[in-house]
Motif scaffolding. Structure first.
Motif, PDB file in Angstrom:
ATOM      1  N   GLN A 208       4.630  12.745   4.908  1.00  0.00           N
ATOM      2  CA  GLN A 208       5.444  11.584   4.513  1.00  0.00           C
ATOM      3  C   GLN A 208       4.519  10.507   3.989  1.00  0.00           C
ATOM      4  O   GLN A 208       3.438  10.297   4.554  1.00  0.00           O
ATOM      5  CB  GLN A 208       6.138  11.003   5.746  1.00  0.00           C
ATOM      6  CG  GLN A 208       7.476  11.615   6.086  1.00  0.00           C
ATOM      7  CD  GLN A 208       8.523  11.251   5.041  1.00  0.00           C
ATOM      8  OE1 GLN A 208       8.648  10.086   4.663  1.00  0.00           O
ATOM      9  NE2 GLN A 208       9.252  12.244   4.544  1.00  0.00           N
ATOM     10  N   LEU A 209       4.962   9.818   2.947  1.00  0.00           N
ATOM     11  CA  LEU A 209       4.236   8.609   2.553  1.00  0.00           C
ATOM     12  C   LEU A 209       4.410   7.616   3.682  1.00  0.00           C
ATOM     13  O   LEU A 209       5.541   7.386   4.128  1.00  0.00           O
ATOM     14  CB  LEU A 209       4.892   8.018   1.317  1.00  0.00           C
ATOM     15  CG  LEU A 209       4.243   8.213  -0.032  1.00  0.00           C
ATOM     16  CD1 LEU A 209       5.115   7.565  -1.103  1.00  0.00           C
ATOM     17  CD2 LEU A 209       2.861   7.602  -0.057  1.00  0.00           C
TER      18      LEU A 209
ATOM     19  N   ARG B 119      -1.559   7.845   3.643  1.00  0.00           N
ATOM     20  CA  ARG B 119      -1.761   6.399   3.775  1.00  0.00           C
ATOM     21  C   ARG B 119      -2.874   5.960   2.816  1.00  0.00           C
ATOM     22  O   ARG B 119      -3.885   6.646   2.681  1.00  0.00           O
ATOM     23  CB  ARG B 119      -2.186   6.093   5.214  1.00  0.00           C
ATOM     24  CG  ARG B 119      -2.314   4.616   5.548  1.00  0.00           C
ATOM     25  CD  ARG B 119      -3.062   4.421   6.877  1.00  0.00           C
ATOM     26  NE  ARG B 119      -2.477   5.145   8.002  1.00  0.00           N
ATOM     27  CZ  ARG B 119      -1.518   4.650   8.792  1.00  0.00           C
ATOM     28  NH1 ARG B 119      -1.077   3.422   8.613  1.00  0.00           N
ATOM     29  NH2 ARG B 119      -1.041   5.378   9.778  1.00  0.00           N
ATOM     30  N   ILE B 120      -2.641   4.841   2.144  1.00  0.00           N
ATOM     31  CA  ILE B 120      -3.694   4.333   1.250  1.00  0.00           C
ATOM     32  C   ILE B 120      -4.663   3.458   2.045  1.00  0.00           C
ATOM     33  O   ILE B 120      -4.360   3.036   3.161  1.00  0.00           O
ATOM     34  CB  ILE B 120      -3.097   3.544   0.050  1.00  0.00           C
ATOM     35  CG1 ILE B 120      -2.030   2.572   0.522  1.00  0.00           C
ATOM     36  CG2 ILE B 120      -2.568   4.494  -1.004  1.00  0.00           C
ATOM     37  CD1 ILE B 120      -1.408   1.766  -0.595  1.00  0.00           C
ATOM     38  N   LEU B 121      -5.819   3.183   1.444  1.00  0.00           N
ATOM     39  CA  LEU B 121      -6.866   2.512   2.217  1.00  0.00           C
ATOM     40  C   LEU B 121      -6.746   0.995   2.184  1.00  0.00           C
ATOM     41  O   LEU B 121      -7.246   0.309   3.065  1.00  0.00           O
ATOM     42  CB  LEU B 121      -8.258   2.907   1.714  1.00  0.00           C
ATOM     43  CG  LEU B 121      -8.564   4.409   1.661  1.00  0.00           C
ATOM     44  CD1 LEU B 121     -10.041   4.639   1.410  1.00  0.00           C
ATOM     45  CD2 LEU B 121      -8.137   5.098   2.949  1.00  0.00           C
TER      46      LEU B 121
ATOM     47  N   ALA C  75       2.650   2.312   2.399  1.00  0.00           N
ATOM     48  CA  ALA C  75       2.239   2.955   1.141  1.00  0.00           C
ATOM     49  C   ALA C  75       3.457   3.135   0.240  1.00  0.00           C
ATOM     50  O   ALA C  75       3.396   2.888  -0.968  1.00  0.00           O
ATOM     51  CB  ALA C  75       1.581   4.304   1.426  1.00  0.00           C
ATOM     52  N   GLU C  76       4.584   3.534   0.844  1.00  0.00           N
ATOM     53  CA  GLU C  76       5.783   3.730   0.025  1.00  0.00           C
ATOM     54  C   GLU C  76       6.269   2.404  -0.565  1.00  0.00           C
ATOM     55  O   GLU C  76       6.629   2.317  -1.738  1.00  0.00           O
ATOM     56  CB  GLU C  76       6.890   4.409   0.844  1.00  0.00           C
ATOM     57  CG  GLU C  76       8.129   4.619  -0.017  1.00  0.00           C
ATOM     58  CD  GLU C  76       9.167   5.552   0.591  1.00  0.00           C
ATOM     59  OE1 GLU C  76       8.821   6.374   1.453  1.00  0.00           O
ATOM     60  OE2 GLU C  76      10.337   5.435   0.176  1.00  0.00           O
ATOM     61  N   GLN C  77       6.246   1.363   0.277  1.00  0.00           N
ATOM     62  CA  GLN C  77       6.667   0.041  -0.233  1.00  0.00           C
ATOM     63  C   GLN C  77       5.773  -0.397  -1.384  1.00  0.00           C
ATOM     64  O   GLN C  77       6.249  -0.889  -2.411  1.00  0.00           O
ATOM     65  CB  GLN C  77       6.583  -1.010   0.872  1.00  0.00           C
ATOM     66  CG  GLN C  77       7.767  -1.000   1.806  1.00  0.00           C
ATOM     67  CD  GLN C  77       7.468  -1.757   3.107  1.00  0.00           C
ATOM     68  OE1 GLN C  77       6.390  -2.336   3.288  1.00  0.00           O
ATOM     69  NE2 GLN C  77       8.438  -1.740   4.009  1.00  0.00           N
ATOM     70  N   LEU C  78       4.473  -0.214  -1.207  1.00  0.00           N
ATOM     71  CA  LEU C  78       3.532  -0.643  -2.254  1.00  0.00           C
ATOM     72  C   LEU C  78       3.691   0.204  -3.507  1.00  0.00           C
ATOM     73  O   LEU C  78       3.607  -0.298  -4.633  1.00  0.00           O
ATOM     74  CB  LEU C  78       2.092  -0.599  -1.735  1.00  0.00           C
ATOM     75  CG  LEU C  78       1.785  -1.626  -0.648  1.00  0.00           C
ATOM     76  CD1 LEU C  78       0.424  -1.373  -0.013  1.00  0.00           C
ATOM     77  CD2 LEU C  78       1.842  -3.049  -1.214  1.00  0.00           C
TER      78      LEU C  78
END
Ligand code: CTP
Length: 415
Positions: free
Chosen positions: A188-189, A161-163, A193-196
């Motif tokens: 898993q992303l 996960r991104i911040l 995070a995957e959408q971004l």
């Protein structure tokens, strides 16, 4: 209750390392500075994985702490004042110390503007929650986990996960890092995070070739790089590096073959297989985009050139000397790449014959020895040497004596 990892540190870190970070923690307290273990080591400790790098963050002056520590423990220290960082070596141990900092990005892809900050600022500038945790090292709080973004929970749920929403825009290399960790740990992303990542794919163009290459090299140094590469292909990330790249099943088949032939495979071999289906022109674009240096660039170029020139190597009754002539201008890595890439067993056999035997075969006689047999220096001597080499490759001569005999025969025939 705050999570405490003192037991894990005591059980999992080799004693000299544990002792060194304890000493660093005590010294930091004397200086009135906060000291933390950060990044990958915290993540790996929580995952129960082996961990080697010790990265420390100091709320205060990291170079000063490093210098004092070096004095007390007879270590050596290399300081980068500009970055507020220091590398300390004590006996066989090496640790990195950095001054806690806050970062802002002037524009996408820019290197960050840095100012001193707190541990929380320092964690906020990092790539993923699982890499944005720290452990207190000061004696009163030794082992306490600092986890402002829920990294431990994401480790449990196996999520990358991104911040924050602009993470990939600030630093597009994080897209490559995300899939590297995802595939290494079988995570898993996380959905957003995957959408971004999909939204921000084109941001990869804001990053310098050197930085993209560095991240790609880190992927290639993973145990099974074909996994992140396939994922990068699915996400469209590889195509952002070059539109003709594919992270498909072919790599899944060929990369393990490369490892079974040579371990660890040289980067040039992996790179050559990665770009194997590109044209020579596309290969040049790839090399230029990533600023691929010397030996690796040569392996790629040679592979793509040799790929075009393989047909004569499959002709029946090809002599060893003819095989040698067809391959002598290509780097061994590129020949190996073509052998792995090709499905023809005849080609395999010939390329491996060259790699394992032919390229090492030398004549016993050299130029000086030929001169002693009465051949003056000049182009003719060179021709005789080449013919002698061919005779040796084709096993027409096997010893020095037979070489001398053959040269004498040629001379008597007016060669
Ligand atoms: N980091 C980051 N963004 C980057 C590079 C590094 O946020 N583009 C941070 C992460 O917190 C990371 C730490 O710096 O954990 C150290 O980076 P690095 O040594 O590249 O990674 P490790 O976490 O040690 O992971 P690895 O096991 O791949 O070496």
């Amino acid at each position: 209750m705050t999570r405490n990892l003192a037991t894990q540190l005591e059980q999992r870190l080799p004693s000299e390392r544990l002792e060194l970070i304890r000493a660093a923690g005590e010294l930091a307290r004397e200086l009135g500075a906060g000291l933390y273990l950060v990044g990958g080591v915290v993540r790996d400790l929580l995952l129960g994985r082996a961990t080697f790098d010790l990265d420390l963050v100091v709320e205060g002056d990291a170079p000063r702490l490093a210098n004092l520590l070096a004095e007390r423990r007879e270590g050596q220290v290399v300081i980068h004042r500009r970055f507020g960082t220091a590398k300390l070596r004590c006996q066989d141990l090496s640790i990195d110390l950095a001054t806690a900092r806050a970062e802002t990005y002037a524009h996408p892809g820019a290197l960050p503007t840095v100012s001193p900050g707190s541990i929380n600022d320092d964690l906020l500038r990092r790539d993923f929650t699982i890499n944005a945790m720290a452990i207190h090292l000061d004696p009163d709080n030794f082992g306490k986990l600092v986890d402002p973004f829920g990294g431990e929970k994401d480790l449990e749920h196996k999520l990358i996960r991104i911040l924050h929403e602009k993470s990939f825009v600030d630093d597009a290399t994080r897209m490559l890092r995300a899939i590297r960790y995802e595939q290494r740990f079988d995570f898993q992303l996380e959905t957003t995070a995957e959408q971004l990542l999909r939204r921000d794919l084109s941001m990869l163009h804001t990053v310098s070739g050197d930085r993209v290459r560095h991240e790609l090299e880190l992927i290639l140094k993973e145990e099974q790089p074909e996994k992140p590469l396939q994922r990068a292909g699915e996400l469209g990330l590889l195509q952002e590096i070059h539109p003709s790249l594919k992270g498909d099943g072919w790599l899944k088949e060929k990369f393990p073959q490369a490892r079974s032939v040579t371990y660890p495979p040289p980067l040039g071999l992996y790179f050559s297989l990665l770009v194997y289906h590109l044209s020579q022109k596309e290969g040049e674009d790839f090399i230029a985009r990533l600023r691929i240096p010397g030996v690796t660039a040569r392996a790629i170029r040679d592979s793509l050139r040799l790929k075009e020139n393989l047909p004569p190597l499959t002709s029946p009754d090809l002599s060893p000397s003819a095989t040698y002539r067809l391959l002598q201008d290509y780097s061994p890595t590129s020949i190996l790449a073509c052998a792995i890439a090709s499905d023809s067993s005849l080609l395999h056999q010939r390329l491996h014959l060259y790699l394992n035997k032919l390229r090492y075969i030398k004549t016993s006689l050299n130029g000086k020895a030929l001169q002693q047999l009465g051949i003056p220096p000049g182009p003719r001597l060179g021709e005789i040497l080449r013919s002698l080499h061919e005779a040796r490759l084709d096993k027409k001569v096997k010893t020095r004596e037979e070489e001398v005999e053959l040269v004498r025969l040629w001379l008597s025939q007016g060669a």
